[in-house]
Write a protein that holds these residues in place. Structure first.
Motif, PDB file in Angstrom:
ATOM      1  N   GLU A 162       0.832  -1.207   0.000  1.00  0.00           N
ATOM      2  CA  GLU A 162       0.000   0.000   0.000  1.00  0.00           C
ATOM      3  C   GLU A 162       0.867   1.257   0.000  1.00  0.00           C
ATOM      4  OE1 GLU A 162       0.065  -2.343   2.329  1.00  0.00           O
ATOM      5  OE2 GLU A 162      -0.238  -1.564   4.365  1.00  0.00           O
TER       6      GLU A 162
ATOM      7  N   LEU B 113       9.175 -11.851  -1.038  1.00  0.00           N
ATOM      8  CA  LEU B 113       8.050 -12.080  -1.948  1.00  0.00           C
ATOM      9  C   LEU B 113       8.189 -11.048  -3.075  1.00  0.00           C
ATOM     10  CD1 LEU B 113       5.455 -12.829   0.842  1.00  0.00           C
ATOM     11  CD2 LEU B 113       6.513 -14.459  -0.733  1.00  0.00           C
TER      12      LEU B 113
ATOM     13  N   ARG C  60      -4.129 -12.528   4.062  1.00  0.00           N
ATOM     14  CA  ARG C  60      -3.939 -11.323   3.235  1.00  0.00           C
ATOM     15  C   ARG C  60      -4.805 -11.366   1.974  1.00  0.00           C
ATOM     16  NH1 ARG C  60      -2.513  -8.466   7.272  1.00  0.00           N
ATOM     17  NH2 ARG C  60      -2.204  -6.698   5.889  1.00  0.00           N
TER      18      ARG C  60
ATOM     19  N   LEU D  52       4.921 -16.309   6.213  1.00  0.00           N
ATOM     20  CA  LEU D  52       5.934 -15.578   5.445  1.00  0.00           C
ATOM     21  C   LEU D  52       5.372 -14.256   4.936  1.00  0.00           C
ATOM     22  CD1 LEU D  52       8.689 -15.291   4.107  1.00  0.00           C
ATOM     23  CD2 LEU D  52       7.789 -16.579   2.154  1.00  0.00           C
ATOM     24  N   GLN D  53       4.134 -14.258   4.480  1.00  0.00           N
ATOM     25  CA  GLN D  53       3.523 -13.011   3.994  1.00  0.00           C
ATOM     26  C   GLN D  53       3.500 -11.950   5.088  1.00  0.00           C
ATOM     27  OE1 GLN D  53       0.348 -14.324   0.572  1.00  0.00           O
ATOM     28  NE2 GLN D  53      -0.370 -14.329   2.667  1.00  0.00           N
ATOM     29  N   LEU D  54       3.180 -12.369   6.297  1.00  0.00           N
ATOM     30  CA  LEU D  54       3.157 -11.411   7.407  1.00  0.00           C
ATOM     31  C   LEU D  54       4.575 -10.945   7.740  1.00  0.00           C
ATOM     32  CD1 LEU D  54       0.402 -13.116   9.577  1.00  0.00           C
ATOM     33  CD2 LEU D  54       0.249 -10.860   8.484  1.00  0.00           C
ATOM     34  N   ALA D  55       5.530 -11.878   7.738  1.00  0.00           N
ATOM     35  CA  ALA D  55       6.916 -11.511   8.059  1.00  0.00           C
ATOM     36  C   ALA D  55       7.506 -10.556   7.030  1.00  0.00           C
ATOM     37  CB  ALA D  55       7.780 -12.767   8.171  1.00  0.00           C
ATOM     38  N   ALA D  56       7.037 -10.650   5.783  1.00  0.00           N
ATOM     39  CA  ALA D  56       7.566  -9.768   4.732  1.00  0.00           C
ATOM     40  C   ALA D  56       7.040  -8.338   4.883  1.00  0.00           C
ATOM     41  CB  ALA D  56       7.206 -10.317   3.345  1.00  0.00           C
ATOM     42  N   ARG D  57       5.857  -8.176   5.484  1.00  0.00           N
ATOM     43  CA  ARG D  57       5.239  -6.854   5.668  1.00  0.00           C
ATOM     44  C   ARG D  57       5.708  -6.189   6.953  1.00  0.00           C
ATOM     45  NH1 ARG D  57       0.768  -4.962   3.660  1.00  0.00           N
ATOM     46  NH2 ARG D  57       0.181  -4.050   5.653  1.00  0.00           N
TER      47      ARG D  57
ATOM     48  N   HIS E  35       8.009  -5.960  10.642  1.00  0.00           N
ATOM     49  CA  HIS E  35       9.423  -6.200  10.909  1.00  0.00           C
ATOM     50  C   HIS E  35       9.804  -5.930  12.351  1.00  0.00           C
ATOM     51  CE1 HIS E  35      10.912  -2.002  10.953  1.00  0.00           C
ATOM     52  NE2 HIS E  35       9.927  -1.789  10.123  1.00  0.00           N
TER      53      HIS E  35
ATOM     54  N   LEU F 162       7.512  -3.012  13.910  1.00  0.00           N
ATOM     55  CA  LEU F 162       6.302  -2.531  13.252  1.00  0.00           C
ATOM     56  C   LEU F 162       5.377  -3.687  12.956  1.00  0.00           C
ATOM     57  CD1 LEU F 162       4.886  -0.072  11.865  1.00  0.00           C
ATOM     58  CD2 LEU F 162       5.939  -0.880   9.754  1.00  0.00           C
TER      59      LEU F 162
ATOM     60  N   VAL G 139       1.598  -3.918  11.271  1.00  0.00           N
ATOM     61  CA  VAL G 139       0.423  -3.267  10.681  1.00  0.00           C
ATOM     62  C   VAL G 139      -0.635  -4.349  10.550  1.00  0.00           C
ATOM     63  CG1 VAL G 139      -0.495  -2.157   8.623  1.00  0.00           C
ATOM     64  CG2 VAL G 139       1.786  -1.543   9.470  1.00  0.00           C
ATOM     65  N   HIS G 140      -1.702  -4.215  11.313  1.00  0.00           N
ATOM     66  CA  HIS G 140      -2.670  -5.301  11.414  1.00  0.00           C
ATOM     67  C   HIS G 140      -3.355  -5.565  10.070  1.00  0.00           C
ATOM     68  CE1 HIS G 140      -4.449  -7.763  14.586  1.00  0.00           C
ATOM     69  NE2 HIS G 140      -5.477  -7.844  13.764  1.00  0.00           N
ATOM     70  N   PHE G 141      -3.959  -4.538   9.507  1.00  0.00           N
ATOM     71  CA  PHE G 141      -4.586  -4.685   8.188  1.00  0.00           C
ATOM     72  C   PHE G 141      -3.691  -3.971   7.177  1.00  0.00           C
ATOM     73  CE2 PHE G 141      -8.411  -5.081  11.061  1.00  0.00           C
ATOM     74  CZ  PHE G 141      -8.553  -6.449  10.875  1.00  0.00           C
ATOM     75  N   ASP G 142      -4.167  -2.889   6.549  1.00  0.00           N
ATOM     76  CA  ASP G 142      -3.313  -2.077   5.673  1.00  0.00           C
ATOM     77  C   ASP G 142      -3.046  -0.745   6.353  1.00  0.00           C
ATOM     78  OD1 ASP G 142      -3.538  -3.978   3.676  1.00  0.00           O
ATOM     79  OD2 ASP G 142      -4.807  -2.759   2.361  1.00  0.00           O
ATOM     80  N   ILE G 143      -1.948  -0.094   5.989  1.00  0.00           N
ATOM     81  CA  ILE G 143      -1.738   1.298   6.395  1.00  0.00           C
ATOM     82  C   ILE G 143      -2.803   2.129   5.680  1.00  0.00           C
ATOM     83  CG2 ILE G 143      -0.165   3.272   6.341  1.00  0.00           C
ATOM     84  CD1 ILE G 143       2.134   1.148   6.026  1.00  0.00           C
TER      85      ILE G 143
ATOM     86  N   GLN H  93       1.632 -13.655  12.940  1.00  0.00           N
ATOM     87  CA  GLN H  93       2.923 -13.011  12.665  1.00  0.00           C
ATOM     88  C   GLN H  93       4.027 -13.787  13.406  1.00  0.00           C
ATOM     89  OE1 GLN H  93       4.364 -10.452  10.907  1.00  0.00           O
ATOM     90  NE2 GLN H  93       6.278 -10.743  12.012  1.00  0.00           N
TER      91      GLN H  93
ATOM     92  N   GLN I  34       3.206   4.576   8.782  1.00  0.00           N
ATOM     93  CA  GLN I  34       3.134   3.229   9.344  1.00  0.00           C
ATOM     94  C   GLN I  34       3.073   3.229  10.870  1.00  0.00           C
ATOM     95  OE1 GLN I  34       5.731   4.681   7.992  1.00  0.00           O
ATOM     96  NE2 GLN I  34       7.682   3.944   8.823  1.00  0.00           N
TER      97      GLN I  34
END
Lengths: 356, 356
Positions: free
Chosen positions: A28, A107, A255, B16-21, B23, B42, B44-48, B104, B182
């Motif tokens: 985003e 990713l 996600r 992995l998707q959560l770990a990539a977003r 940190h 950081l 971020v639960h949903f999107d910034i 996460q 963020q």
């Protein structure tokens, strides 16, 4: 790369450790022309070194007429240049490859655009006087560790012509503020258009050499190899790529994206290290439509693309695909190399369109 | 938490998707009293969310005498307070648990200390006039998504007495600069001493309610549960924890540490949401020695600990263990709960001491 070759197996503890330290840019954040510095992707190869700025020096050494040892203050008083630059990690996309090379498991988020301020490297080099038989410059960082059983400071080289381009900077500010430690404070190299491994952080020395540099991070790591035995080609400029902001809103864990039916403005960014992006296509279930392109943020930075999509209820796969001025187009089928370098496979975003 | 229960299996693509977003803070950043903002952990639960500051308002609503709708400018002109605060994610350490709750996948890095500037929440609440039958305040963020099949804005509540403490801030600056997106721009809640999920980012509304709030992030997520059926206890204050900067230098892939023999100054930080840290012990192969404690960075922030260690050649496991003023000590054996919350198992750092 590690001792372990690519795998079809599950994620390893080593990959998780790297993912916990390093981080991508949540997609985003593609909404910002300039990425807020804390959201810019970050890969720290070894540890962030502890540097005392008052005793730190940049040495210009090797095959030069007048070796230099410059303080930060001396560098900061010179004529500076500020450039918005899109930077991507050479390993971006690695974790989507099958089989999967074992390293930082990116990713697609390993990218960001910052405004970097610094002085052109060539101004400093011209004062030092480059020896006539020089072929490369070696850039040494203060970060130190072991990789592939070789203990070394992180070091990369550039051919003389690439290093002397006017956009190559010795950067001391990012987004108008002194570099934060993780981005290379007090000074880093910045090589616009090239993958991030080139832009050596925590720079301490530039050495002019008369033979090709064969250090670990140049001759072993960051190569396009078919297999372990292949010496391969060095990784250099960023390949063309487009990414989109996943539309709608997410499920926390999966996600998975949920989108309301009707007109949705889809936005993203595209960039290339080989010239301007000239086309971005947006795909819905493999039917492609040209997106609108905004002006690039700068000659070495991404450009925004947008498209109005009439989202019909159901399950869809959204994609985007960029083409650059050199004629390169992103692949729709997976290319592969042993280290998982320079991957620019098209992004795919599964979405569920429906009334919530 | 997701539909999937804890597992003994390998890491999943969702993790992995959560770990990539999200940190963590690379542990060498424990060297800084105040964490550079880009290094702070950081999640971020949903999107910034994308917020237009000019149209943004903070609504004070529900059971109040004078409902308010405040602009950022109105908030910024009030008397402010600046506090260094150590914040940790309630899920820190989750990925080291066996079996492993799926969310996460934090190792131990989900922590950081920032200097937050804002106005005391109670000043605003006193002006609004809290209705006499109020029992809780509900804090609503602008981030939106689905979790456990429930679509919702991120919302958490606090009992009135906790929310009215003088250190609870409506924060608009982090480390002397406006919040980055963020970290909750333009305004976030900040609740010193509590795990991070309490400090709601992108705050849009504070609602006084006369009954306990039963929203998803309060009644379902962030609970100490024995199993899925157990309603559990709500997660609140941070449990005591010490971490060390892993000494020596790393192997890139394994992060294994290599240390030169001889005297090594080991450094770390320790904190607790239940009062001052009063003791830190450093363990070498399960033999414990008291470390020296520096002054805390502030009443709600970590304190540094150091110890001179005579590193003998060989393989060692280094650990650290903190005790707080309330008498809590970190466990050396793994505690466990269904969501992987409030984990404060001692850190273990394997090192190889030898001449390189």
């Amino acid at each position: 790369m590690g001792a372990q070759g690519p795998t079809e197996g599950p994620l390893t503890d080593e990959e998780l450790q790297l993912a916990a330290r390093n981080h991508g840019m949540p997609l985003e954040a593609l909404r910002y022309d300039i990425t807020p510095s804390g959201l810019h992707y970050l890969l720290v190869h070894f540890d962030i070194p502890e540097i005392d700025e008052s005793s730190w020096r940049l040495d210009i050494a090797g095959n030069v007429e007048h070796p230099q040892s410059l303080t930060l203050e001396q560098l900061r008083t010179r004529l500076s240049r500020t450039l918005p630059v899109t930077m991507e990690c050479a390993g971006n996309g690695r974790a989507r490859l099958r089989p999967r090379p074992i390293s930082q498991p990116w990713l697609v988020e390993a990218v960001g655009t910052a405004e970097w301020t610094g002085i052109p490297l060539r101004d400093v080099l011209r004062e030092a006087g480059v020896g006539s038989n020089s072929v490369e410059m070696v850039f040494t960082g203060a970060d130190h560790g072991v990789q592939g059983d070789v203990e070394h400071d992180y070091e990369r080289s550039l051919p003389l012509d690439a290093a002397m381009r006017p956009e190559v900077l010795l950067a001391y500010e990012m987004n108008g503020r002194p570099l934060e430690p993780q981005h290379g404070a007090p000074l880093r190299l910045l090589v616009p258009g090239w993958y991030g491994m080139t832009s050596v952080k925590w720079l301490t020395r530039v050495t002019l050499v008369s033979e090709r540099f064969e250090g670990y991070e140049q001759a072993i790591a960051y190569r396009y190899q078919k297999d372990e035995a292949d010496p391969g080609e060095g990784v250099s400029r960023m390949r063309v790529r487009a990414l989109m902001i996943p539309p709608g809103y997410p499920d926390f864990l999966s996600r998975r994206r949920l989108v309301e039916p009707g007109i949705v403005t889809v936005r993203g960014r595209a960039w290339s290290g080989n010239g301007d992006v000239v086309r971005v296509e947006f795909g819905v279930d493999e039917t492609w439509t040209d997106a609108d392109l905004q002006e690039p943020v700068g000659p070495f930075a991404w450009r925004e693309w947008t498209l109005r999509w009439d989202a019909a209820p159901g399950e869809h796969i959204l994609s985007c695909r960029a083409t650059d001025a050199a004629g390169y187009v992103q692949p729709v089928e997976q290319p592969w190399n042993y280290q998982g370098m320079g991957n620019n496979l098209i992004q795919k975003v599964p979405v569920t369109v429906g009334r919530s």
